[in-house]
Design a protein around this motif. Structure first.
Motif, PDB file in Angstrom:
ATOM      1  N   ILE A 129       0.830  -1.208   0.000  1.00 40.76           N
ATOM      2  CA  ILE A 129       0.000   0.000   0.000  1.00 40.76           C
ATOM      3  C   ILE A 129       0.865   1.258   0.000  1.00 40.76           C
ATOM      4  O   ILE A 129       0.563   2.237  -0.698  1.00 40.76           O
ATOM      5  CB  ILE A 129      -0.953  -0.010   1.221  1.00 40.76           C
ATOM      6  CG1 ILE A 129      -1.940  -1.183   1.106  1.00 40.76           C
ATOM      7  CG2 ILE A 129      -1.695   1.301   1.339  1.00 40.76           C
ATOM      8  CD1 ILE A 129      -2.819  -1.137  -0.117  1.00 40.76           C
ATOM      9  N   SER A 130       1.951   1.242   0.758  1.00 39.45           N
ATOM     10  CA  SER A 130       2.832   2.412   0.818  1.00 39.45           C
ATOM     11  C   SER A 130       3.412   2.746  -0.546  1.00 39.45           C
ATOM     12  O   SER A 130       3.463   3.912  -0.948  1.00 39.45           O
ATOM     13  CB  SER A 130       3.969   2.163   1.818  1.00 39.45           C
ATOM     14  OG  SER A 130       3.462   1.969   3.117  1.00 39.45           O
ATOM     15  N   ILE A 131       3.849   1.723  -1.267  1.00 37.57           N
ATOM     16  CA  ILE A 131       4.451   1.959  -2.580  1.00 37.57           C
ATOM     17  C   ILE A 131       3.392   2.335  -3.605  1.00 37.57           C
ATOM     18  O   ILE A 131       3.571   3.268  -4.399  1.00 37.57           O
ATOM     19  CB  ILE A 131       5.234   0.715  -3.029  1.00 37.57           C
ATOM     20  CG1 ILE A 131       6.400   0.459  -2.076  1.00 37.57           C
ATOM     21  CG2 ILE A 131       5.739   0.859  -4.451  1.00 37.57           C
ATOM     22  CD1 ILE A 131       7.136  -0.823  -2.330  1.00 37.57           C
ATOM     23  N   ALA A 132       2.248   1.622  -3.597  1.00 38.08           N
ATOM     24  CA  ALA A 132       1.196   1.909  -4.569  1.00 38.08           C
ATOM     25  C   ALA A 132       0.615   3.305  -4.380  1.00 38.08           C
ATOM     26  O   ALA A 132       0.152   3.925  -5.345  1.00 38.08           O
ATOM     27  CB  ALA A 132       0.084   0.856  -4.461  1.00 38.08           C
ATOM     28  N   ALA A 133       0.654   3.833  -3.153  1.00 44.77           N
ATOM     29  CA  ALA A 133       0.088   5.165  -2.896  1.00 44.77           C
ATOM     30  C   ALA A 133       0.877   6.271  -3.592  1.00 44.77           C
ATOM     31  O   ALA A 133       0.333   7.353  -3.852  1.00 44.77           O
ATOM     32  CB  ALA A 133       0.055   5.422  -1.388  1.00 44.77           C
ATOM     33  N   THR A 134       2.152   6.017  -3.897  1.00 44.03           N
ATOM     34  CA  THR A 134       2.974   7.044  -4.549  1.00 44.03           C
ATOM     35  C   THR A 134       2.856   7.003  -6.071  1.00 44.03           C
ATOM     36  O   THR A 134       3.368   7.897  -6.746  1.00 44.03           O
ATOM     37  CB  THR A 134       4.447   6.872  -4.157  1.00 44.03           C
ATOM     38  OG1 THR A 134       4.909   5.583  -4.598  1.00 44.03           O
ATOM     39  CG2 THR A 134       4.620   6.965  -2.642  1.00 44.03           C
ATOM     40  N   PHE A 135       2.206   5.993  -6.624  1.00 44.67           N
ATOM     41  CA  PHE A 135       2.130   5.849  -8.076  1.00 44.67           C
ATOM     42  C   PHE A 135       1.359   6.980  -8.771  1.00 44.67           C
ATOM     43  O   PHE A 135       1.854   7.544  -9.747  1.00 44.67           O
ATOM     44  CB  PHE A 135       1.513   4.487  -8.433  1.00 44.67           C
ATOM     45  CG  PHE A 135       2.523   3.393  -8.566  1.00 44.67           C
ATOM     46  CD1 PHE A 135       3.635   3.356  -7.735  1.00 44.67           C
ATOM     47  CD2 PHE A 135       2.392   2.393  -9.509  1.00 44.67           C
ATOM     48  CE1 PHE A 135       4.579   2.359  -7.832  1.00 44.67           C
ATOM     49  CE2 PHE A 135       3.335   1.382  -9.625  1.00 44.67           C
ATOM     50  CZ  PHE A 135       4.429   1.370  -8.790  1.00 44.67           C
ATOM     51  N   PRO A 136       0.138   7.323  -8.336  1.00 46.45           N
ATOM     52  CA  PRO A 136      -0.624   8.345  -9.064  1.00 46.45           C
ATOM     53  C   PRO A 136       0.113   9.676  -9.177  1.00 46.45           C
ATOM     54  O   PRO A 136       0.187  10.260 -10.273  1.00 46.45           O
ATOM     55  CB  PRO A 136      -1.917   8.476  -8.240  1.00 46.45           C
ATOM     56  CG  PRO A 136      -2.051   7.171  -7.533  1.00 46.45           C
ATOM     57  CD  PRO A 136      -0.659   6.745  -7.228  1.00 46.45           C
TER      58      PRO A 136
END
Length: 437
Positions: free
Chosen positions: A196-203
């Motif tokens: 979740i931490s990594i995916a949150a920075t994608f957008p």
């Protein structure tokens, strides 16, 4: 994958676990936006806008915290102290006989090692929290920001201790949330929080590439990055699933009137046996000289050389050292995590053998030979995947926290595959229970 989630939501107990996990994720994401006491939130946001796309040394740790590190929130340290503590304990297991004995004791020994991991996590959180507060107070957290020295207006001892305690408590809370997901959710809690931490920075990272683009108002660069990301995900899934299966035959034994053994199975040796750990090791090791140079005063020759060659990710010396370190740590981690002699002894103890290979020492030598052969392509694959952000730096002008970088893709794909497997295994277990009823 979507079919597994749809079937899980139709099962009442699994639906409760999924909703509970989603609730924990919401709590975790809220905590990543709550600033700690003693920090000027407006100055932090100003510096984040100024330093956008140039996060420097703290880019990797900021990615693991879901962007909470640079915002200096209560979950600023994120899951990184726990990851570091787990890796340290895993390495010490090979060195310290007491830990190796605990590992062989089964669930009781594993629980003891987990307890040691928690204690070490808190100690590392205190250490890293103190370093982060000291960096924020000196203004080195955001280089080039005019108000970087005003992020912590009150620099008294009481405020500093309060900030460190708050971040340490936040790390303990993150650890507790991960264990809640493991116990009462769908499992694999720490990995899911990291996901979740990594995916949150994608957008935000993808939108930044679109805004920096020049072709068709940035949409060409945006679409190219998406296509590259999909290709990389497919490549990582293919390699992560690849394995060498070594057949094992168990001799038939007669105990009384019953026959035991006589079955055949296999030992799965993954091509990427080390996972993402070599990339984390190599990145951390290359950060050390740059961090020392950042906090050292003066303009000495060694500091100038480090800032010229080991800080910029697109320099040939940095690229070469990064690649070689990843290959070295891949072999190093595989050597300490898989012991061919122990596997050969266990097979011999239970009457197992590899067809065509004698039991005992020849089996250990054969396993070591096969492991070295498949580790070479795995280590080279890790090195090439990790260099994708460097290509992005040259091609798209992206920063070092490129959204489809090697570390982030490896973690996201690995955790995603593991989560889907766990959900499918729980669904299969429920089907067997229904059949037995």
């Amino acid at each position: 994958m979507l079919t597994a989630f749809a079937r899980a939501f139709k099962t009442p107990d699994l639906r409760k676990k999924l909703l509970f996990t989603l609730g924990i994720i919401v709590v975790y994401r809220i905590g990543t936006h709550i600033p700690i006491p003693g920090v000027d939130y407006q100055n932090v946001q100003t510096c984040i806008d100024v330093a956008k796309g140039n996060q420097g040394l703290f880019g990797l740790v900021n990615m693991f915290s879901g962007g909470a590190l640079l915002q200096i929130t209560i979950f600023a340290l994120g899951i990184m102290p726990y990851i570091t503590a787990s890796i340290i304990l895993q390495l010490l297991t090979v060195v310290i006989p007491r830990l190796e004995a605990l590992k062989k004791e089964g669930s009781a020994g594993t629980a003891k090692i987990t307890q040691y991991t928690r204690y070490l996590t808190v100690a590392l959180a205190i250490l890293q929290g103190t370093g982060l507060v000291a960096t924020a107070r000196t203004g080195a957290l955001f280089q080039g920001c005019p108000v970087a020295g005003e992020i912590v207006p009150d620099q008294s001892i009481f405020v500093t201790i309060t900030m460190v305690i708050t971040m340490t408590a936040g790390t303990a809370a993150v650890m507790w949330l991960g264990e809640l997901i493991t116990d009462r959710g769908i499992g694999n809690g720490m990995s899911i929080l990291m996901f979740i931490s990594i995916a949150a920075t994608f957008p935000s990272a993808l939108w930044a590439i679109k805004q920096q683009g020049t072709l068709a108002d940035g949409w060409i660069e945006f679409g190219t990055v998406i296509l590259v990301g999909l290709f990389m995900v497919g490549l990582v899934v293919f390699v992560e699933q690849a394995q060498r299966r070594i057949p094992v035959q168990y001799a038939k034994r007669m105990i009384g009137r019953r026959s035991y053994g006589g079955t055949s199975t296999y030992i799965p040796l993954k091509v990427n046996q080390a996972g993402v750990i070599p990339v984390i090791f190599a990145s951390s090791l290359l950060y050390i000289p740059a961090l020392i140079a950042q906090f050292s005063g003066g303009n000495s020759s060694w500091k100038t050389w480090i800032e010229s060659h080991l800080v910029k990710g697109d320099h040939p010396i940095y690229i070469t050292m990064y690649f070689l370190l990843i290959v070295f740590f891949a072999f190093f981690y595989v050597a300490i995590s898989f012991n061919p002699e122990e596997v050969a002894d266990n097979m011999k103890k239970y009457g197992g053998f590899i067809p065509g290979i004698r039991a005992g020492r020849p089996t250990a030598e054969y396993l070591s030979y096969v492991l070295n052969r498949i580790t070479w392509p795995g280590s080279l694959y890790l090195g090439l995947i990790a260099l994708v952000p460097t290509v992005a730096l040259a091609g798209f002008g992206a920063n070092q926290s490129f959204p489809f970088g090697g570390t982030s893709i490896l973690i996201i794909v690995g955790v995603g595959l593991e989560t889907v497997k766990q959900i499918e295994s729980q669904l299969q277990q429920r089907n067997y229970e229904g059949f037995l009823r």
